[in-house]
Design an enzyme around this catalytic site. Sequence first.
Site, short mmCIF file in Angstrom:
data_model
loop_
_atom_site.label_atom_id
_atom_site.label_comp_id
_atom_site.label_asym_id
_atom_site.label_seq_id
_atom_site.Cartn_x
_atom_site.Cartn_y
_atom_site.Cartn_z
N HIS A 130 0.83 -1.22 0.00
CA HIS A 130 0.00 0.00 0.00
C HIS A 130 0.85 1.26 0.00
CE1 HIS A 130 -3.07 -2.77 1.97
NE2 HIS A 130 -3.18 -2.78 0.67
N ARG A 176 32.78 6.06 -4.77
CA ARG A 176 33.25 6.56 -3.47
C ARG A 176 33.15 5.44 -2.44
NH1 ARG A 176 30.34 11.49 -5.25
NH2 ARG A 176 31.75 13.27 -5.02
N GLU A 181 42.78 17.42 -6.94
CA GLU A 181 41.82 18.18 -6.14
C GLU A 181 42.50 19.05 -5.09
OE1 GLU A 181 39.11 15.48 -4.15
OE2 GLU A 181 40.66 14.00 -3.80
N ASP A 205 36.61 19.53 -4.15
CA ASP A 205 37.69 19.92 -3.25
C ASP A 205 38.60 20.96 -3.88
OD1 ASP A 205 37.35 18.60 -0.78
OD2 ASP A 205 37.77 16.70 -1.79
N CYS A 261 35.48 14.41 -12.19
CA CYS A 261 34.43 13.68 -11.46
C CYS A 261 33.80 14.52 -10.35
CB CYS A 261 34.97 12.37 -10.91
SG CYS A 261 36.26 12.60 -9.68
C1 PEP Z 1 35.81 16.09 -5.49
O1 PEP Z 1 36.42 16.53 -4.52
O2 PEP Z 1 35.48 16.76 -6.46
C2 PEP Z 1 35.35 14.68 -5.50
C3 PEP Z 1 34.81 14.16 -6.57
O3 PEP Z 1 35.51 13.96 -4.36
P1 PEP Z 1 34.58 14.10 -3.05
O4 PEP Z 1 33.40 14.91 -3.42
O5 PEP Z 1 34.21 12.71 -2.65
O6 PEP Z 1 35.50 14.74 -2.08
MG MG Z 2 37.33 15.22 -3.11
#
Ligand code: PEP
Ligand code: MG
Length: 593
Positions: free
Chosen positions: A200, A307, A442, A466, A513
């Site tokens: 439901h 991750r 990063e 980062d 990323c």
């Molecule tokens: C980033 O820092 O861009 C990254 C992809 O890693 P996280 O967001 O896990 O620190």
């Molecule tokens: Mg990072």
Amino acid sequence: MSANQEKKTLVLKGIGVSPGIVIGKAYLFDPLDVQLSFYKLDDAALIPQEIQRFKNALKESERQLLEIQANLKKAKFNEPLYVIDVHILILRDKKFISRTMNYIRRLGINAEWAVRMMLDRYKKIFAGVEDTYISSRISDVQYVTQRILRNLSGKKGQTTWGFDDNVIVVAHDISPADTAQMKMEKVRGFATDIGGRTSHTAIVARSMEIPAVAGLDNITSLVQTADIIIIDGTSGLVIVNPYPDMLKRYEEKKIHYAAAKNEYLSHAKLPATTLDNYHVQIGGNIEFVEEIPTAIAHGAEYIGLYRTEFIYINSESLPTEEDHFNNYRQVVEAKELLWSTIRTFDLGGDKFPSNSRTAKEMNPQMGMRAIRFCLREIDLFKTQLRAIWRASAIGKVKILFPMISGIEEIREAKQLLQEAKDELVAEGVSVASAMEIGAMIEVPSAVVIADKLAGEVDFFSIGTNDLIQYALAIDRANEHLAYLYEPLHPAVLRLLKNVVDVAHKANIRVAMCGEMAGDPTCCLILLGMELDELSMSHLAIPRIKRIIRASSLQDAKVLLQNAMSFNVASEVRAYVQDYMTQHFPNEFQKEED
Ligand code: PEP
Ligand code: MG
């Protein structure tokens, strides 16, 4: 640091029964918060009176259900109506009524006890049915008996719904009648212990178009009212007390979800090739293996960032090599993926501040996190490296090291990776003959020495989340500074361009990323830089692919060049935003909807 951050983060896996993402405060609902008493009747003379009490409760239950049904009809929630019909039929069922009365008569027990015995009897019968759809219908009998019991207790089924804010209702199960008594305009999602796609909860949630996850086993014992929770009804995940970074990521996913829902999906699997034939490979970022099917459905060609730190979230003890391996094998076994990039864990920072191995730090973002932590806790790191090698024997894996700030870190990590491989080979365990190694870019120092780092690895993956925070000195989780967090800042553009140029000069591929990779406004700027791969929250993929497919590399390069001629961040943004809305009116219209 928010108060929420002090509570333990939990990730619960259930069945996504109504798609979408929602973030809100939990409201713990227990429809049977009624103290029941079960007793033997002192005197046989009390039996007729007890039977009458039962009949009255039946009548009252039916009256309530009819009233709820009428209200639902008025509110045009037609779908749950048939479920209430079923409940009324059970209430009127001759066998149900006569057997319950027989229990009262024969055993001299009170009506509550007799109703409970009937429920147990039905439970046994339904449990013996093989067809899962039919056996799951025991919940109908449960709802009805609960209502009768509530009426027997004199509570008249008046559940008080104490919430004024928007809430996510957490319950053992939710019936349409329960929802009819809720302030539905305040309910943003459901999470329940039991139930599946035909429960439901699922029916109601889909008809109301709110995200829901069912079958979570014991969420009601893990969540407290007012806890912050995220419901990902698409992947079947519930995150309780997310830490700020994760919260932010889900806020973004929510925006993308709205845009990815409709016609975008039909383009999801097409390649991201520009009109002048430049191809960008598009990957998905995942945090949980459960996200893989949705990532593929949204057009992820590979996993660009897994991750892995989330393997640690739910367990009190450290995951073993076997735990890691069993997890990674589920990723690499996905046939539709070209490869999977497993990032070694990025613990520390604002991720799991309660982790016992990391002392409280004044400045966790710049503290003992990611590769620094791994190089200190070598056993823990090796466990993961061994598991990644073992997964590499099953499917194509690339490994990615986070937070690299200098050459020595990458060399040390590579050395441990080699040692892990040698150990496994000596033990006769299968591993891939080679694995591509990547460094996350990063930390600003990594950008400055990117030409040197390029000689150490097979690819770069730029982590803008980062990189921007360190380059602009802005805590990425601090909402008061969000206005300064600008991916299109001239300094950021220069850093990014430098990384791509240096990587290409050294003949290695360069991916991105961080969240910026999935930001439609930034899409052509990144294309103009000639990034080879963009990996993003999978919900962002369909739209990014559409933009790339409708563009040319040539135009993107001109846009980038012009954008980089501005000195002021707000001017860059205004220029790029204007360009994008003019050239892709449909895409940007959608975002505002
Ligand atoms: C980033 O820092 O861009 C990254 C992809 O890693 P996280 O967001 O896990 O620190
Ligand atoms: Mg990072």
